[in-house]
Design a protein around this motif. Structure first.
Motif, PDB file in Angstrom:
ATOM      1  N   PRO A   1       0.797  -1.225   0.000  1.00  0.00           N
ATOM      2  CA  PRO A   1       0.000   0.000   0.000  1.00  0.00           C
ATOM      3  C   PRO A   1       0.829   1.275   0.000  1.00  0.00           C
ATOM      4  O   PRO A   1       0.319   2.345  -0.327  1.00  0.00           O
ATOM      5  N   ASN A   2       2.120   1.175   0.373  1.00  0.00           N
ATOM      6  CA  ASN A   2       2.897   2.414   0.409  1.00  0.00           C
ATOM      7  C   ASN A   2       3.696   2.659  -0.879  1.00  0.00           C
ATOM      8  O   ASN A   2       4.571   3.514  -0.915  1.00  0.00           O
ATOM      9  N   VAL A   3       3.379   1.909  -1.950  1.00  0.00           N
ATOM     10  CA  VAL A   3       3.988   2.201  -3.252  1.00  0.00           C
ATOM     11  C   VAL A   3       3.453   3.557  -3.711  1.00  0.00           C
ATOM     12  O   VAL A   3       2.258   3.818  -3.636  1.00  0.00           O
ATOM     13  N   THR A   4       4.358   4.435  -4.136  1.00  0.00           N
ATOM     14  CA  THR A   4       3.899   5.747  -4.609  1.00  0.00           C
ATOM     15  C   THR A   4       4.317   5.949  -6.056  1.00  0.00           C
ATOM     16  O   THR A   4       5.282   5.356  -6.523  1.00  0.00           O
ATOM     17  N   THR A   5       3.575   6.765  -6.746  1.00  0.00           N
ATOM     18  CA  THR A   5       3.957   7.147  -8.106  1.00  0.00           C
ATOM     19  C   THR A   5       3.885   8.666  -8.170  1.00  0.00           C
ATOM     20  O   THR A   5       3.098   9.278  -7.447  1.00  0.00           O
ATOM     21  N   ALA A   6       4.691   9.236  -9.032  1.00  0.00           N
ATOM     22  CA  ALA A   6       4.695  10.691  -9.144  1.00  0.00           C
ATOM     23  C   ALA A   6       3.609  11.169 -10.099  1.00  0.00           C
ATOM     24  O   ALA A   6       3.356  12.358 -10.216  1.00  0.00           O
ATOM     25  N   SER A   7       2.958  10.228 -10.751  1.00  0.00           N
ATOM     26  CA  SER A   7       2.091  10.644 -11.847  1.00  0.00           C
ATOM     27  C   SER A   7       0.710  11.086 -11.378  1.00  0.00           C
ATOM     28  O   SER A   7       0.227  10.691 -10.323  1.00  0.00           O
ATOM     29  N   ALA A   8       0.112  11.916 -12.199  1.00  0.00           N
ATOM     30  CA  ALA A   8      -1.273  12.327 -11.982  1.00  0.00           C
ATOM     31  C   ALA A   8      -2.102  11.803 -13.144  1.00  0.00           C
ATOM     32  O   ALA A   8      -1.587  11.588 -14.242  1.00  0.00           O
ATOM     33  N   LEU A   9      -3.373  11.579 -12.885  1.00  0.00           N
ATOM     34  CA  LEU A   9      -4.284  11.103 -13.928  1.00  0.00           C
ATOM     35  C   LEU A   9      -5.141  12.260 -14.423  1.00  0.00           C
ATOM     36  O   LEU A   9      -5.582  13.081 -13.627  1.00  0.00           O
ATOM     37  N   MET A  10      -5.373  12.265 -15.710  1.00  0.00           N
ATOM     38  CA  MET A  10      -6.357  13.189 -16.266  1.00  0.00           C
ATOM     39  C   MET A  10      -7.653  12.408 -16.364  1.00  0.00           C
ATOM     40  O   MET A  10      -7.695  11.377 -17.036  1.00  0.00           O
ATOM     41  N   LEU A  11      -8.657  12.856 -15.659  1.00  0.00           N
ATOM     42  CA  LEU A  11      -9.935  12.132 -15.649  1.00  0.00           C
ATOM     43  C   LEU A  11     -10.960  12.933 -16.439  1.00  0.00           C
ATOM     44  O   LEU A  11     -11.245  14.083 -16.113  1.00  0.00           O
ATOM     45  N   SER A  12     -11.477  12.306 -17.470  1.00  0.00           N
ATOM     46  CA  SER A  12     -12.448  13.033 -18.280  1.00  0.00           C
ATOM     47  C   SER A  12     -13.849  12.475 -18.091  1.00  0.00           C
ATOM     48  O   SER A  12     -14.132  11.753 -17.147  1.00  0.00           O
ATOM     49  N   LEU A  13     -14.733  12.834 -19.001  1.00  0.00           N
ATOM     50  CA  LEU A  13     -16.178  12.786 -18.731  1.00  0.00           C
ATOM     51  C   LEU A  13     -16.721  11.448 -18.224  1.00  0.00           C
ATOM     52  O   LEU A  13     -17.433  11.403 -17.224  1.00  0.00           O
ATOM     53  N   ASN A  14     -16.411  10.367 -18.935  1.00  0.00           N
ATOM     54  CA  ASN A  14     -17.019   9.097 -18.536  1.00  0.00           C
ATOM     55  C   ASN A  14     -16.568   8.662 -17.150  1.00  0.00           C
ATOM     56  O   ASN A  14     -17.371   8.167 -16.355  1.00  0.00           O
ATOM     57  N   ALA A  15     -15.271   8.852 -16.856  1.00  0.00           N
ATOM     58  CA  ALA A  15     -14.760   8.501 -15.529  1.00  0.00           C
ATOM     59  C   ALA A  15     -15.463   9.344 -14.466  1.00  0.00           C
ATOM     60  O   ALA A  15     -15.872   8.830 -13.422  1.00  0.00           O
ATOM     61  N   LEU A  16     -15.622  10.625 -14.742  1.00  0.00           N
ATOM     62  CA  LEU A  16     -16.219  11.507 -13.733  1.00  0.00           C
ATOM     63  C   LEU A  16     -17.704  11.220 -13.541  1.00  0.00           C
ATOM     64  O   LEU A  16     -18.215  11.269 -12.418  1.00  0.00           O
ATOM     65  N   ARG A  17     -18.394  10.886 -14.623  1.00  0.00           N
ATOM     66  CA  ARG A  17     -19.809  10.490 -14.485  1.00  0.00           C
ATOM     67  C   ARG A  17     -19.936   9.243 -13.608  1.00  0.00           C
ATOM     68  O   ARG A  17     -20.803   9.156 -12.743  1.00  0.00           O
ATOM     69  N   SER A  18     -19.049   8.260 -13.854  1.00  0.00           N
ATOM     70  CA  SER A  18     -19.092   7.028 -13.049  1.00  0.00           C
ATOM     71  C   SER A  18     -18.839   7.343 -11.589  1.00  0.00           C
ATOM     72  O   SER A  18     -19.502   6.807 -10.697  1.00  0.00           O
ATOM     73  N   TRP A  19     -17.856   8.194 -11.333  1.00  0.00           N
ATOM     74  CA  TRP A  19     -17.521   8.516  -9.950  1.00  0.00           C
ATOM     75  C   TRP A  19     -18.595   9.364  -9.302  1.00  0.00           C
ATOM     76  O   TRP A  19     -18.796   9.284  -8.098  1.00  0.00           O
ATOM     77  N   ASP A  20     -19.293  10.167 -10.079  1.00  0.00           N
ATOM     78  CA  ASP A  20     -20.424  10.917  -9.536  1.00  0.00           C
ATOM     79  C   ASP A  20     -21.496   9.924  -9.074  1.00  0.00           C
ATOM     80  O   ASP A  20     -22.094  10.088  -8.006  1.00  0.00           O
ATOM     81  N   ALA A  21     -21.691   8.865  -9.848  1.00  0.00           N
ATOM     82  CA  ALA A  21     -22.727   7.876  -9.531  1.00  0.00           C
ATOM     83  C   ALA A  21     -22.426   7.140  -8.225  1.00  0.00           C
ATOM     84  O   ALA A  21     -23.354   6.707  -7.541  1.00  0.00           O
ATOM     85  N   VAL A  22     -21.158   6.987  -7.873  1.00  0.00           N
ATOM     86  CA  VAL A  22     -20.826   6.304  -6.613  1.00  0.00           C
ATOM     87  C   VAL A  22     -20.449   7.310  -5.506  1.00  0.00           C
ATOM     88  O   VAL A  22     -19.937   6.929  -4.459  1.00  0.00           O
ATOM     89  N   GLY A  23     -20.709   8.587  -5.745  1.00  0.00           N
ATOM     90  CA  GLY A  23     -20.522   9.598  -4.704  1.00  0.00           C
ATOM     91  C   GLY A  23     -19.086  10.032  -4.484  1.00  0.00           C
ATOM     92  O   GLY A  23     -18.761  10.654  -3.475  1.00  0.00           O
TER      93      GLY A  23
END
Ligand SMILES: Cc1cc2nc3c(=O)[nH]c(=O)nc-3n(C[C@H](O)[C@H](O)[C@H](O)COP(=O)(O)OP(=O)(O)OC[C@H]3O[C@@H](n4cnc5c(N)ncnc54)[C@H](O)[C@@H]3O)c2cc1C
Length: 107
Positions: free
Chosen positions: A37-59
């Motif tokens: 669980p303590n593995v880290t990455t320096a990267s960031a994700l770009m989250l666009s519409l479909n991902a955000l809609r899905s995440w909106d649905a699960v709060g």
């Protein structure tokens, strides 16, 4: 329909989203992740519409949008910095969401 405990292999984006969805439906779940669980990455994700809609649905969207940079488009320029093309990743006015850039650890 009765479910026992659902085994979820991997703690990536889709697995964690599924785990949230199952939790909302009071379905027991256990996540098995290969990496520590303590593995880290320096990267960031770009989250666009479909991902955000899905995440909106699960709060999740309401929580994650506070931890982000938001933007609408990426542009392509030549070595003289002239605009060649642009690509729309999101637009809250048109689609309900801007694109979000979020560190994986935050997610
Ligand atoms: C460099 C890079 C940049 C990216 N940038 C973006 C971006 O900006 N925006 C975007 O939307 N997408 C981006 N992606 C794609 C995005 O990361 C993937 O689409 C997304 O992570 C897939 O999610 P997933 O849950 O299916 O799989 P993963 O996130 O890959 O999760 C799978 C998990 O399962 C674990 N696992 C594997 N095998 C086992 C096993 N046998 N037992 C237990 N655990 C196991 C892995 O350790 C991992 O944690 C990028 C991908 C890469 C490589």
């Amino acid at each position: 329909m009765h479910f026992g405990t659902v085994a979820i292999i991997g703690a990536g984006l889709s697995s964690l989203s599924l785990a949230l969805f199952l939790k909302q439906h009071n379905i027991q779940r256990t996540i098995y992740e290969l990496r520590s669980p303590n593995v880290t990455t320096a990267s960031a994700l770009m989250l666009s519409l479909n991902a955000l809609r899905s995440w909106d649905a699960v709060g999740l969207y309401g929580r994650i949008k506070m931890e982000r940079w938001h933007f609408r488009a990426g542009s392509f320029r030549n070595s003289q910095h002239e605009l060649i093309d642009s690509y729309e990743f999101g637009n809250v006015d048109k689609y309900g969401y801007d694109c979000l850039r979020v560190y994986r650890q935050v997610i």
